[in-house]
Design an enzyme around this catalytic site. Structure first.
Site, PDB file in Angstrom:
ATOM      1  N   ARG A 147       0.846  -1.197   0.000  1.00 36.19           N
ATOM      2  CA  ARG A 147       0.000   0.000   0.000  1.00 36.19           C
ATOM      3  C   ARG A 147       0.882   1.248   0.000  1.00 36.19           C
ATOM      4  O   ARG A 147       2.081   1.152   0.129  1.00 36.19           O
ATOM      5  CB  ARG A 147      -0.940  -0.003   1.200  1.00 36.19           C
ATOM      6  CG  ARG A 147      -0.236  -0.023   2.533  1.00 36.19           C
ATOM      7  CD  ARG A 147      -1.256   0.054   3.691  1.00 36.19           C
ATOM      8  NE  ARG A 147      -0.568  -0.048   4.973  1.00 36.19           N
ATOM      9  CZ  ARG A 147      -1.157   0.061   6.159  1.00 36.19           C
ATOM     10  NH1 ARG A 147      -2.458   0.258   6.250  1.00 36.19           N
ATOM     11  NH2 ARG A 147      -0.456  -0.038   7.277  1.00 36.19           N
ATOM     12  N   GLU A 190      -3.260   7.136   7.356  1.00 37.70           N
ATOM     13  CA  GLU A 190      -1.917   7.184   7.923  1.00 37.70           C
ATOM     14  C   GLU A 190      -0.890   7.744   6.943  1.00 37.70           C
ATOM     15  O   GLU A 190       0.040   7.049   6.518  1.00 37.70           O
ATOM     16  CB  GLU A 190      -1.483   5.786   8.405  1.00 37.70           C
ATOM     17  CG  GLU A 190      -2.279   5.309   9.610  1.00 37.70           C
ATOM     18  CD  GLU A 190      -1.806   3.963  10.155  1.00 37.70           C
ATOM     19  OE1 GLU A 190      -1.072   3.253   9.441  1.00 37.70           O
ATOM     20  OE2 GLU A 190      -2.156   3.624  11.291  1.00 37.70           O
ATOM     21  N   GLU A 227      -7.656   4.321  15.705  1.00 38.77           N
ATOM     22  CA  GLU A 227      -7.354   2.890  15.775  1.00 38.77           C
ATOM     23  C   GLU A 227      -6.718   2.611  17.134  1.00 38.77           C
ATOM     24  O   GLU A 227      -5.672   3.172  17.464  1.00 38.77           O
ATOM     25  CB  GLU A 227      -6.387   2.474  14.657  1.00 38.77           C
ATOM     26  CG  GLU A 227      -6.918   2.751  13.256  1.00 38.77           C
ATOM     27  CD  GLU A 227      -6.003   2.242  12.138  1.00 38.77           C
ATOM     28  OE1 GLU A 227      -5.011   1.545  12.451  1.00 38.77           O
ATOM     29  OE2 GLU A 227      -6.274   2.546  10.969  1.00 38.77           O
ATOM     30  N   TRP A 233       3.050  -6.132  13.208  1.00 39.36           N
ATOM     31  CA  TRP A 233       4.094  -5.391  12.494  1.00 39.36           C
ATOM     32  C   TRP A 233       5.345  -5.106  13.311  1.00 39.36           C
ATOM     33  O   TRP A 233       6.347  -4.661  12.758  1.00 39.36           O
ATOM     34  CB  TRP A 233       3.534  -4.088  11.943  1.00 39.36           C
ATOM     35  CG  TRP A 233       2.771  -3.263  12.927  1.00 39.36           C
ATOM     36  CD1 TRP A 233       1.421  -3.243  13.085  1.00 39.36           C
ATOM     37  CD2 TRP A 233       3.299  -2.364  13.901  1.00 39.36           C
ATOM     38  NE1 TRP A 233       1.073  -2.385  14.095  1.00 39.36           N
ATOM     39  CE2 TRP A 233       2.204  -1.838  14.607  1.00 39.36           C
ATOM     40  CE3 TRP A 233       4.590  -1.950  14.256  1.00 39.36           C
ATOM     41  CZ2 TRP A 233       2.352  -0.915  15.647  1.00 39.36           C
ATOM     42  CZ3 TRP A 233       4.747  -1.042  15.280  1.00 39.36           C
ATOM     43  CH2 TRP A 233       3.635  -0.531  15.963  1.00 39.36           C
TER      44      TRP A 233
END
Lengths: 641, 641, 641
Positions: free
Chosen positions: A105, A144, A324, A332
């Protein structure tokens, strides 16, 4: 204000038949908001210019139908694969000059005009369709910004835009040469086309060259976000939000926030402590399953301040969310342990105590596939409840019982400046001089002293609400803040490094700081490796020590008798980077002088005041006593004020 | 000889109105020499072929007018931006194949013919104009060859020149294939065009391929420097200098020095210890603000030897300077503390004691802009004196009082060979086998024993002046030195690794060493990780241990009874890399046997003898007693011999 | 079976006059086999299509003439320089996209069709010429597939072949999108041409994308090897071998072995411990000159299992060799000490005890030139015996005296699956979760308990010969093994992580493990950094801890009372990664329950049973007592069973 809970949900990942059951269970859990859509471009527009809104219409309808409020995200962080056929040069380039390819992404360069147009188009199409949808109560732009180090791009598109940005800023290459000091190594330019981004140079590029590229890159994020906001706002009255990250300083969050009605951030306390905060192994082991006790609060306060930018309000009134919230192990960080039982409740309450309007868990159900399949949700992949579901439900019940929560202005202000952080990245002079860490260390000392803190923009013009203000590591005190400091009747502590440079990262004459009428000059600067420190009468400086001159009174001395703090009743200069113990002692002394009650809290215990309550949070894995009350491990209590 | 002081100055960085005041203050400080011009190409030639000499004429006139002697530098380390439009392919390429771009300095490939022509042109133009200028008393070529790892370039220009170099060296690809052993992995070539630089190979390129690329790259530096020297010498009788660096071994400094009248180097003791010398954290903390007590002396002795190359004189008589002397904190090390008060005096006197004709501080005034704005000068950016100014003035006064200083030949010689250093880089066999460090460890042991040392070229043909000679880690003992060793009446210690290879980095038959009539053979080689060592009867080998065979007497044994030193009365072989304590003990024993008085100095105290004086330097941060005299912290004393 | 010794020899490196003497001395040493040819393409075909077989004919004749059996290698690991003119795009590309250039070896991409044709051609030409040569008794394909990280290539040829591979596997991009979960971040493809290798993505590529690229890359090695095998087999009945490496898991060694008659591997115990095994500094120092006491045995057992693939036989009967046995210091590890006297004998006997048909030392004589000139041989470069020669001769004499050696099936099986190793590389979730290390830790615990072990293929369908089976870290228990476990009457311990994913690396519903009727579910997964661990009732888990649910009995608990082992009489699940002590205790308990005698051997002592003998190996540097018998340092003894 009554805070709410939310959750992030991906209807496109699940059979449509499951949506209604999911929505019902969200409501049952006490959830108000549901964020959707932000990665679904390839579902909305499976082939170029052929839209498929049906599934999204139905998803919004199902969710809204049970009373959930939808936050709808633009999907611009995940351009579909066909986008690259339209814009083969839209990818960002890394510092080695390689394109950063499709397959995950954020595969785009903020400066690419073609991709910007596509983003404006999809934002407009979504806003036209859903801007007045009664279930869509808020919007999110992209996702983000900067994640995976994507602010900086060395692509041809970025290089071209950088040249334009420089031309607008300096108007002539002569002016740029003077500002950068390019005479130094025959680095002068006489044509904008000669200027490249500052990568792959033989040794470090000129610091202002580096700094301007960071400023430019930040401006590109601001412009990219604004394009979408403009399109959305034309079609809706719902607030626009972006979900920022933690410990991310590659763009000016204040500046982006000027285009947002509400700010938010994505809070992953365990991953951050493990991966992105420098601490001792012992400290990291102690808070392995809780996160750093000050990191969340710091960001809450930062984004509350950002949330006040658009309205031009005081920091205390900033509108902000946690978009979030970590619900369990993530995928991660290098290692991903589970939160201690209770932490998914504690984190939510801490956000609320710092003024969050909403705490939204990420994500409803753990995806069984793709990159984040090991990232927990409130539900397991097999649709059983994960441990955090019950904690979220508990928070919802507790919110219902606690009554109104009103933000209270803090008595202490801490100035944070992204531009300065970039300046010291460009010119650290000591390998571990990080502007953000310096501010965080100041914040930690304030928290240990039990203070509630407002984060201040570097152009803050009115400090009258504060008793104590800190401004460590500012490249330059700009006029508004300088005037405010001059007029300040509390105590302000600036330095180290504050106001020792010009805007273009040169050394001014007279040498700084040149603030108000304080007669202090930094005459010589030392950076210190971890094997060394500068001892003070009490405590020590680490990393950084400035030799001060001038006629101002010396308020603290080094062991060798040099000034460590100089200044007067209201404005003082700190000549180095104190270690934690030293900083805590300095802050306690300042609080006492400023008329504030200073605690000396253990590192697991933290407090935060709203207008109605004092909240006490225990990050420790064992119970801790607070003025006769036991705060359980990973627990939170509140007392009326 | 009466030593002098100098300073580096950049008139182009300051208003012309300030020059006269600066010059006057230099004279007042006791400074004789002023170096200018070496980064000012874009000022001399603002647009291609349009020269602007006016400012430089006036600067030389102002400086010379008050009696200062000018060192004029060619500006070839900083080609202007327009040069890249003329020669787009002039940039060096890094090992990944990327060009190393404009934006700092040294952005050129030594092999690029077009840029070489430009350098010859600017050198000629400068020499024509200033070769007979009465104020220009010396010349400097370029600046710090190799700085920022610029000796090696993998550009197309370098590849092409490398092929030519190989063709000249080997005459046929068959000869090259034999020399390199290319039969080994079917690596043979049958056309010069097939040969690339040794980067980006699947695993390590053949060692002679790597070694020849290093030799070629060194030769390119030699040729690049010579072009400028030839142009300058055609127009002046003033000596030509280049300012070498410390711990830089990527080219043969002896070879470059053959074209120089005087050598010099840039001495930054604190940055070097922090960044480029492997030592324990405790040692680094102890000498944080002083630098390594042996590093400067080692380089002084190296460059004194280099300074004798052109004249073909003995090392003791080499002409050399310190061209840049650290005056305070610098900007380029990971951390940059300030020197202990006294060190800017101590460093200067140490250079003088080792024979420096001039010690030149870098720089006159700290620049307030660009990459080195945090690099201290003798003056602060606001034109106030920095701490070093007074120390420089003190040195000037002391020089005036001490009388003549005459170099004395040292009783000990240490052979240093760049070619061998490259050979072991190409084929370390143990990850920490660095040829330069091995020589430095030998030097440290000699210094600890109180010895003054001459550095010897590997083709030294006459050792008759020495009582003790060391030749560690020489790829091959070449004929002249072999003959000298055979005739030597003192004690020579060679090894480890000495004379164990052919010139082309193969193993000879019979296996080495094959020196004089010493019957010693290295039959097996072990490299040892930091977790292991080979214990001796007393002490231990680290990193490296060779199994020796032969009939020569065993003079020292390992704990297991294997030979550690073998040889006879005059020539001995050392079978490993001794740790510091062991090396010191071996050297003390050798000194005693060679009729030298051996001290065992503490690591802060060092001595150096000239013909007239014994100088005693105290690098420690506390006073140290020397035979009843107290040497102050960071202090120096001298006693008549 | 009577084991034999061999040696690797390079006649092309030596004068032809020396061959006969070398051959005679090999025979005198007791050597049977001699491997030649595998790097000599440029000698066989000096110019394209012009063959020179003369020298090879004569070499084979000289060696065979004295009774040596030749292993003839195809030279495809070292394509000559002219090959690149024919196939300029044949090079592999690294992850940054750069070609990996000529100048060492293995400079080819497995996917390049043109180079594959060349390899088929040279294999056919060699087989036609030497397939019936009476001295050529075996063949080797290529050399050390994967060496220097060459399995993975990101070249255009690899990208194109990857697309074909995906098209064959998934038949439609829709199926691929579903299998990979590409809906997640709008990563869907609609044309095969859109899919790239998973390098240079902005953040990590989708895990199944990564996993499929590893599977594809492994399949390319299999296909590359098969092409050569097919050509060779058409012309000979001699067995075909490939020499695998240690700790190399980038391709499926079982799959390649299906095309081989005999497997072999190259055993360098000292280099491996130094460079490629994670252990404490103390452990590494203790076994510096011996190697890891379990590493060789583990690989012997792996390649014995591989050696049974083509015949479809049980692992105990697999045919395998050590093709290259370390004979002294090597050249390629960061440090290269010499083996302890005795180790070159011990290593050979250990291989034999594990069933090796031949142990072949690398190499006959140390080459004096090129990359491996510091790699010892049985002979020194000056043709004197190196220390290992006598040890090899001793092994030969001992073999002659010991009589028949027959493989015995082991009572313990350990499942090893390359596909799972890749899966966890693609998705480690904890930075130190390495599938191979997990299997090795299980193996170490079994060895410490004195067990002989068979390595089992993940499709093993019959476990009836075993009393104890371990299957740690299997991505998925596939049908055959699942059925075998269901029918198993011994004790099987699976987990951690076993059967928790689908073949395409997603999470199944119901969540795993879904093996037999064991009611155990992994409900939550934690990875643990080195600073933390999960304490058990006895011992602890490191790195990994899974929360288990279900009705199966809990056989071991964590200190907090959670399940650590769950299961029934025959099938059990291990919920974490035990540290060495804990694993050893678990294995001892299991052995006792399975009716096996469990030792608790010190880490230097290891045992291995054949049908006739118990062999006892002492890797320690000091003598160790074994049931009343002293095993010397670096010694081996054997006792009749």
């Amino acid at each position: 204000m009554t805070p709410t809970l939310g959750v992030c949900y991906y209807p496109e990942h699940w059979p449509e038949a499951q949506w209604a059951e999911d929505a019902a269970r969200m409501v049952e859990t006490g959830i108000t908001w549901v964020r959707i859509g932000e990665f679904a471009w390839s579902l909305m527009e499976p082939t170029p210019d052929v839209m498929d809104w049906g599934w999204l219409d139905r998803a919004i309808s199902v969710l809204g139908g049970v009373g959930l409020k939808v936050v709808l995200g633009t999907p611009t962080a995940t351009p579909p694969r066909w986008m690259l056929d339209r814009h083969p040069d839209m990818l960002a380039h890394d510092a080695a000059g390689n394109p950063r390819k499709f397959g995950s992404r954020r595969h785009y360069c903020f400066s690419h005009a073609g991709y910007r147009s596509e983003c404006r188009r999809i934002a407009r199409l979504m806003a036209e369709r859903y801007g007045r949808n009664p279930h869509v109560h808020a919007w999110q732009t992209d996702n983000e910004f900067a994640c995976h180090d994507t602010t900086i791009s060395y692509s041809p598109a970025a290089a071209e835009a950088f040249r334009d940005w420089l031309a607008q800023r300096y108007q002539s290459t002569d002016a740029l040469n003077r500002a950068w000091g390019n005479v130094f190594w025959s680095m002068s330019y006489d044509d904008w086309a000669q200027i490249d981004p500052p990568n792959l140079t033989v040794t470090e590029a000129n610091h202002p060259h580096q700094l301007d590229f960071k400023r430019f890159s930040s401006d590109q994020v601001v412009a990219f976000n604004r394009l979408q906001c403009d399109e959305i706002r034309a079609h809706t009255d719902a607030p626009i939000i972006h979900n920022f990250m933690g410990r991310e300083t590659s763009f000016d969050h204040f500046a982006v926030s000027r285009d947002l009605d509400i700010t938010s951030w994505d809070s992953y306390p365990i991953g951050f402590l493990s991966d992105r905060i420098e601490e001792t192994p012992d400290f990291k082991a102690r808070f392995l399953k809780q996160g750093h006790p000050d990191n969340q609060a710091f960001h809450h306060d930062i984004y509350r301040a950002c949330g006040a930018m658009r309205a031009g309000d005081v920091p205390a009134n900033g509108r902000w969310w946690v978009m979030e919230q970590q619900p369990g192990p993530v995928n991660w960080a290098p290692w991903n342990p589970a939160p201690l039982p209770g932490m998914c409740r504690l984190w939510a309450w801490e956000a609320i105590a710092h003024g969050a309007e909403c705490v939204s868990y990420f994500r409803w159900r753990q995806a069984p596939f793709a990159q984040e399949q090991m990232h927990a949700g409130l539900m397991r992949p097999d649709n059983q409840p994960a441990p955090a579901l019950a904690e979220a439900a508990q928070v919802a019940r507790e919110i219902a019982g606690i009554g109104d929560i009103t933000a209270a202005p803090a008595p202490v202000g801490l100035v944070l400046d992204y531009d300065s952080i970039w300046a010291w990245e460009a010119q650290p002079q000591g390998a571990d001089f990080h502007g953000f860490d310096l501010a965080f260390d100041a914040y930690r000392a304030l928290r240990r002293a039990g203070q509630s803190v407002d984060i201040l923009h570097p152009d803050t013009a009115d400090l009258s609400g504060y008793k104590l203000v800190l401004a460590p590591g500012l490249l330059k005190i700009r006029p508004a803040l300088g005037a405010a400091l001059e007029a300040f009747s509390g105590i302000a502590l600036i330095g180290p490094r504050t106001d020792t440079k010009t805007t273009e990262l040169s050394i001014p004459t007279p040498m700084g700081p040149n603030v108000a009428d304080m007669d202090v000059t930094v005459s010589l600067t030392e950076s210190l490796p971890p094997i060394a420190s500068e001892p003070l009468e009490q405590g020590r400086f680490i990393r950084w020590f400035e030799h001060l001159e001038g006629t101002a009174p010396v308020l603290l001395k080094t062991a060798a008798g040099q000034p460590a703090i100089m200044g007067g009743a209201h404005l003082r200069y700190l000549a180095g980077w104190p270690d934690h113990e030293t900083f805590a002692r300095i802050i306690r002394d300042l609080c006492a002088q400023a008329g504030l009650v200073a605690e000396d809290l253990p590192d697991g215990l933290r407090i935060r005041d709203t207008a109605e309550h004092r909240f006490v949070f225990n990050y420790a894995a064992h119970p801790v006593d607070w003025n006769g009350t036991t705060v359980p491990a990973a627990g939170v209590i509140w007392q009326p004020l």
